[in-house]
Scaffold this motif. Structure first.
Motif, PDB file in Angstrom:
ATOM      1  N   ILE A   1       0.819  -1.214   0.000  1.00 29.39           N
ATOM      2  CA  ILE A   1       0.000   0.000   0.000  1.00 29.39           C
ATOM      3  C   ILE A   1       0.855   1.267   0.000  1.00 29.39           C
ATOM      4  CG2 ILE A   1      -1.770   1.279   1.285  1.00 29.39           C
ATOM      5  CD1 ILE A   1      -2.903  -1.302   2.157  1.00 29.39           C
ATOM      6  N   PRO A   2       0.824   2.036  -1.084  1.00 27.19           N
ATOM      7  CA  PRO A   2       1.538   3.313  -1.107  1.00 27.19           C
ATOM      8  C   PRO A   2       0.794   4.335  -0.251  1.00 27.19           C
ATOM      9  CG  PRO A   2       0.307   3.050  -3.137  1.00 27.19           C
ATOM     10  CD  PRO A   2       0.114   1.783  -2.359  1.00 27.19           C
ATOM     11  N   VAL A   3       1.545   5.102   0.500  1.00 19.09           N
ATOM     12  CA  VAL A   3       0.928   6.045   1.429  1.00 19.09           C
ATOM     13  C   VAL A   3       1.500   7.448   1.223  1.00 19.09           C
ATOM     14  CG1 VAL A   3       0.727   6.680   3.864  1.00 19.09           C
ATOM     15  CG2 VAL A   3       0.490   4.289   3.183  1.00 19.09           C
ATOM     16  N   HIS A   4       0.658   8.349   0.826  1.00 17.81           N
ATOM     17  CA  HIS A   4       1.077   9.753   0.710  1.00 17.81           C
ATOM     18  C   HIS A   4       0.017  10.601   1.396  1.00 17.81           C
ATOM     19  CE1 HIS A   4       1.592  13.624  -1.641  1.00 17.81           C
ATOM     20  NE2 HIS A   4       2.740  13.467  -1.013  1.00 17.81           N
ATOM     21  N   ASN A   5       0.352  11.082   2.573  1.00 14.92           N
ATOM     22  CA  ASN A   5      -0.588  11.850   3.406  1.00 14.92           C
ATOM     23  C   ASN A   5      -1.903  11.103   3.616  1.00 14.92           C
ATOM     24  OD1 ASN A   5       1.403  13.785   3.283  1.00 14.92           O
ATOM     25  ND2 ASN A   5       0.384  14.994   1.709  1.00 14.92           N
ATOM     26  N   GLU A   6      -1.824   9.969   4.255  1.00 13.68           N
ATOM     27  CA  GLU A   6      -3.017   9.134   4.461  1.00 13.68           C
ATOM     28  C   GLU A   6      -3.237   8.834   5.944  1.00 13.68           C
ATOM     29  OE1 GLU A   6      -4.923   8.453   1.966  1.00 13.68           O
ATOM     30  OE2 GLU A   6      -3.752   8.108   0.139  1.00 13.68           O
ATOM     31  N   GLU A   7      -2.900   9.777   6.821  1.00 14.90           N
ATOM     32  CA  GLU A   7      -2.990   9.508   8.263  1.00 14.90           C
ATOM     33  C   GLU A   7      -4.375   9.050   8.708  1.00 14.90           C
ATOM     34  OE1 GLU A   7      -1.857  13.127  10.257  1.00 14.90           O
ATOM     35  OE2 GLU A   7      -3.489  14.274   9.386  1.00 14.90           O
ATOM     36  N   GLY A   8      -5.403   9.522   7.995  1.00 14.05           N
ATOM     37  CA  GLY A   8      -6.759   9.163   8.395  1.00 14.05           C
ATOM     38  C   GLY A   8      -7.216   7.795   7.903  1.00 14.05           C
ATOM     39  N   ASN A   9      -6.383   7.132   7.099  1.00 15.57           N
ATOM     40  CA  ASN A   9      -6.838   5.890   6.471  1.00 15.57           C
ATOM     41  C   ASN A   9      -6.104   4.637   6.911  1.00 15.57           C
ATOM     42  OD1 ASN A   9      -8.723   7.271   4.845  1.00 15.57           O
ATOM     43  ND2 ASN A   9      -7.095   7.837   3.416  1.00 15.57           N
ATOM     44  N   VAL A  10      -4.869   4.825   7.418  1.00 18.43           N
ATOM     45  CA  VAL A  10      -3.996   3.681   7.665  1.00 18.43           C
ATOM     46  C   VAL A  10      -4.595   2.681   8.655  1.00 18.43           C
ATOM     47  CG1 VAL A  10      -1.806   3.054   8.709  1.00 18.43           C
ATOM     48  CG2 VAL A  10      -1.881   4.860   6.996  1.00 18.43           C
ATOM     49  N   TYR A  11      -5.105   3.178   9.783  1.00 21.72           N
ATOM     50  CA  TYR A  11      -5.680   2.284  10.787  1.00 21.72           C
ATOM     51  C   TYR A  11      -6.889   1.539  10.243  1.00 21.72           C
ATOM     52  CZ  TYR A  11      -3.517   2.244  15.360  1.00 21.72           C
ATOM     53  OH  TYR A  11      -2.684   1.959  16.406  1.00 21.72           O
ATOM     54  N   LEU A  12      -7.715   2.325   9.544  1.00 24.40           N
ATOM     55  CA  LEU A  12      -8.970   1.766   9.052  1.00 24.40           C
ATOM     56  C   LEU A  12      -8.730   0.649   8.045  1.00 24.40           C
ATOM     57  CD1 LEU A  12     -11.975   2.205   9.417  1.00 24.40           C
ATOM     58  CD2 LEU A  12     -11.935   3.666   7.406  1.00 24.40           C
ATOM     59  N   ILE A  13      -7.778   0.862   7.155  1.00 23.45           N
ATOM     60  CA  ILE A  13      -7.555  -0.165   6.133  1.00 23.45           C
ATOM     61  C   ILE A  13      -6.995  -1.427   6.786  1.00 23.45           C
ATOM     62  CG2 ILE A  13      -5.221   0.479   5.324  1.00 23.45           C
ATOM     63  CD1 ILE A  13      -6.283  -0.072   2.475  1.00 23.45           C
ATOM     64  N   TYR A  14      -6.192  -1.244   7.838  1.00 27.65           N
ATOM     65  CA  TYR A  14      -5.687  -2.432   8.531  1.00 27.65           C
ATOM     66  C   TYR A  14      -6.838  -3.202   9.178  1.00 27.65           C
ATOM     67  CZ  TYR A  14      -3.207  -5.624  11.480  1.00 27.65           C
ATOM     68  OH  TYR A  14      -2.773  -6.788  12.062  1.00 27.65           O
ATOM     69  N   GLN A  15      -7.730  -2.474   9.829  1.00 27.50           N
ATOM     70  CA  GLN A  15      -8.875  -3.114  10.481  1.00 27.50           C
ATOM     71  C   GLN A  15      -9.725  -3.889   9.478  1.00 27.50           C
ATOM     72  OE1 GLN A  15      -9.175  -3.562  13.463  1.00 27.50           O
ATOM     73  NE2 GLN A  15      -7.827  -2.026  14.365  1.00 27.50           N
ATOM     74  N   ARG A  16      -9.991  -3.238   8.345  1.00 29.00           N
ATOM     75  CA  ARG A  16     -10.849  -3.898   7.340  1.00 29.00           C
ATOM     76  C   ARG A  16     -10.156  -5.128   6.771  1.00 29.00           C
ATOM     77  NH1 ARG A  16     -14.054   0.446   3.988  1.00 29.00           N
ATOM     78  NH2 ARG A  16     -14.040  -1.132   2.378  1.00 29.00           N
ATOM     79  N   MET A  17      -8.832  -5.031   6.623  1.00 28.96           N
ATOM     80  CA  MET A  17      -8.074  -6.165   6.103  1.00 28.96           C
ATOM     81  C   MET A  17      -8.127  -7.332   7.075  1.00 28.96           C
ATOM     82  SD  MET A  17      -6.567  -6.572   3.292  1.00 28.96           S
ATOM     83  CE  MET A  17      -6.142  -4.932   2.755  1.00 28.96           C
ATOM     84  N   LYS A  18      -8.013  -6.990   8.359  1.00 30.85           N
ATOM     85  CA  LYS A  18      -8.028  -8.017   9.391  1.00 30.85           C
ATOM     86  C   LYS A  18      -9.362  -8.762   9.387  1.00 30.85           C
ATOM     87  CE  LYS A  18      -6.855  -8.157  14.173  1.00 30.85           C
ATOM     88  NZ  LYS A  18      -6.544  -7.405  15.381  1.00 30.85           N
ATOM     89  N   THR A  19     -10.430  -8.001   9.247  1.00 31.78           N
ATOM     90  CA  THR A  19     -11.762  -8.612   9.191  1.00 31.78           C
ATOM     91  C   THR A  19     -11.871  -9.545   7.989  1.00 31.78           C
ATOM     92  OG1 THR A  19     -12.547  -6.514  10.036  1.00 31.78           O
ATOM     93  CG2 THR A  19     -14.221  -8.066   9.281  1.00 31.78           C
ATOM     94  N   VAL A  20     -11.371  -9.072   6.854  1.00 26.27           N
ATOM     95  CA  VAL A  20     -11.441  -9.892   5.641  1.00 26.27           C
ATOM     96  C   VAL A  20     -10.685 -11.211   5.842  1.00 26.27           C
ATOM     97  CG1 VAL A  20     -10.610 -10.056   3.261  1.00 26.27           C
ATOM     98  CG2 VAL A  20     -11.809  -7.996   4.025  1.00 26.27           C
ATOM     99  N   PHE A  21      -9.476 -11.127   6.403  1.00 28.94           N
ATOM    100  CA  PHE A  21      -8.652 -12.331   6.527  1.00 28.94           C
ATOM    101  C   PHE A  21      -9.091 -13.249   7.672  1.00 28.94           C
ATOM    102  CE2 PHE A  21      -5.984 -10.395   3.409  1.00 28.94           C
ATOM    103  CZ  PHE A  21      -5.398 -11.476   2.778  1.00 28.94           C
ATOM    104  N   SER A  22      -9.867 -12.688   8.618  1.00 27.47           N
ATOM    105  CA  SER A  22     -10.354 -13.550   9.694  1.00 27.47           C
ATOM    106  C   SER A  22     -11.341 -14.582   9.149  1.00 27.47           C
ATOM    107  CB  SER A  22     -11.012 -12.696  10.788  1.00 27.47           C
ATOM    108  OG  SER A  22     -12.180 -12.107  10.272  1.00 27.47           O
ATOM    109  N   LYS A  23     -11.901 -14.275   7.960  1.00 28.52           N
ATOM    110  CA  LYS A  23     -12.853 -15.211   7.350  1.00 28.52           C
ATOM    111  C   LYS A  23     -12.162 -16.174   6.387  1.00 28.52           C
ATOM    112  CE  LYS A  23     -16.424 -11.735   7.705  1.00 28.52           C
ATOM    113  NZ  LYS A  23     -16.562 -10.447   7.003  1.00 28.52           N
ATOM    114  N   LEU A  24     -10.903 -15.912   6.090  1.00 27.96           N
ATOM    115  CA  LEU A  24     -10.169 -16.793   5.173  1.00 27.96           C
ATOM    116  C   LEU A  24      -9.296 -17.730   5.996  1.00 27.96           C
ATOM    117  CD1 LEU A  24      -9.017 -14.182   2.500  1.00 27.96           C
ATOM    118  CD2 LEU A  24     -10.788 -15.902   2.200  1.00 27.96           C
ATOM    119  N   GLU A  25      -9.570 -19.015   5.889  1.00 27.53           N
ATOM    120  CA  GLU A  25      -8.904 -19.925   6.813  1.00 27.53           C
ATOM    121  C   GLU A  25      -7.453 -20.229   6.487  1.00 27.53           C
ATOM    122  OE1 GLU A  25     -11.354 -23.327   7.326  1.00 27.53           O
ATOM    123  OE2 GLU A  25     -12.768 -22.231   8.600  1.00 27.53           O
TER     124      GLU A  25
END
Ligand code: UDP
Ligand code: MG
Length: 309
Positions: A8-32
């Motif tokens: 993930i390229p990040v250029h001034n994305e302070e408001g998004n970094v945490y959220l995208i990690y959380q959403r990714m975690k949710t997605v992968f929690s369903k993938l065994e």
């Protein structure tokens, strides 16, 4: 367990970094059968992105970061992430959640079916302006028609999955002017694409304005086609032929009517027209010369200031 690296390229994305990690975690929690790591590439952000990335990586082992010494641009940032990723497959996507993490299971499914590259086709929701849709569509059609790469499928998006094998060959590229969409298409392998609905940017604002988009489009054309260089030759032949015909007509006409045709205005316009044409063609040559100049210096695509992998 197979490992999926998310770049993930990040250029001034302070408001998004945490959220995208959380959403990714949710997605992968369903993938065994899969684990994931996220490689954030901080491309010279001027906000608190770096601080947040460091905190996030202390909190979670599977968060890695690369910090560039300055802003190198979106394409070098993606390249850097891919250079360092060691998953069985690598997925690149934007930080602003315009690329929904929820599509990832579908990408993985296609990959498991045996495809080496899974591209994504961005479908626009109704809110996005007709102008942006059309310009992007026309551009990728045009680029596909004048170059050796086909970008009609998945052209307009840097959201894609690549098998480790493809990633391996990708690392060997030492091109200066990166246009990853073209490169992936050019590389071949077994490719397919899936559709997704583009979402609106979450927090912050787009780093791309019209000027940057034009520059990117130009990079795309000149990185994958030498056809603009042929323009001079084609036009040269055309106008030479035209002038021979024109000269013939002029001679015959002055014999028949016995008068010479005067025409200061048309003469000036012709001179201006050809002056302009020659400058344009000189400019095209200049652009390619500039690319050669940049390439022979063999400077790296990016410089890393700090990293945790
Ligand atoms: N980006 C980057 N370097 C830049 C510009 C953008 O790393 O110089 C990143 C940005 O953080 C985002 C992605 O590239 O993750 C796409 O950028 P953006 O959302 O601004 O572009 P848009 O979606 O408007 O085309
Ligand atoms: Mg965006």
């Amino acid at each position: 367990m197979k490992k999926i690296s998310i770049v993930i390229p990040v250029h001034n994305e302070e408001g998004n970094v945490y959220l995208i990690y959380q959403r990714m975690k949710t997605v992968f929690s369903k993938l065994e059968n899969y684990t994931f790591e996220m490689i954030f590439v901080n491309d010279g952000s001027r906000d608190n992105s770096q601080l947040i990335l460091e905190q996030l990586s202390q909190e979670f082992d599977n968060v890695k970061y690369l910090e560039f010494s300055r802003n190198f641009g979106h394409q070098p940032a993606v390249k850097a992430g891919i250079d360092f990723a060691d998953g069985n497959a690598v997925i690149s996507m934007d930080a602003d959640l315009q690329h929904p993490p929820e599509l990832i299971p579908e990408l993985i499914e296609k990959w498991e079916e045996g495809y080496d590259v899974v591209l994504t086709n961005r479908k626009y929701p109704k809110e996005i302006s007709y102008f942006k849709k059309k310009t992007s569509e026309v551009f990728y059609k045009f680029l596909s028609s004048i170059s050796d790469v086909d970008l009609k499928k998945g052209g307009g998006s840097d959201f894609r999955l690549m098998d480790a094998n493809v990633v391996q060959s990708f690392r060997n590229f030492t091109e200066d002017d990166l246009f990853l969409r073209g490169l992936t298409s050019w590389m071949g392998f077994k490719q397919t694409s899936v559709n997704f609905l583009a979402c609106a940017r979450n927090a912050g604002e787009s780093s791309y304005n019209i000027k940057k988009m034009m520059k990117f489009a130009f990079t795309g054309i000149t990185a994958f086609s030498v056809k603009p260089l042929y323009l001079a030759a084609y036009l040269g032949f055309m106008f030479s032929a035209l002038s021979v015909v024109g000269y013939g007509i002029y001679v015959i006409e002055s014999f028949v009517s016995g008068t010479e045709i005067s025409g200061w205005a048309s003469l000036i316009m012709t001179i201006v027209f050809f002056g302009g044409l020659q400058l344009i063609i000189l400019g095209i040559f200049g652009i390619y010369l500039g690319k050669i100049f940049k390439q022979v210096k063999e400077r790296p695509n990016y410089i890393i200031r700090s990293k945790n992998l």
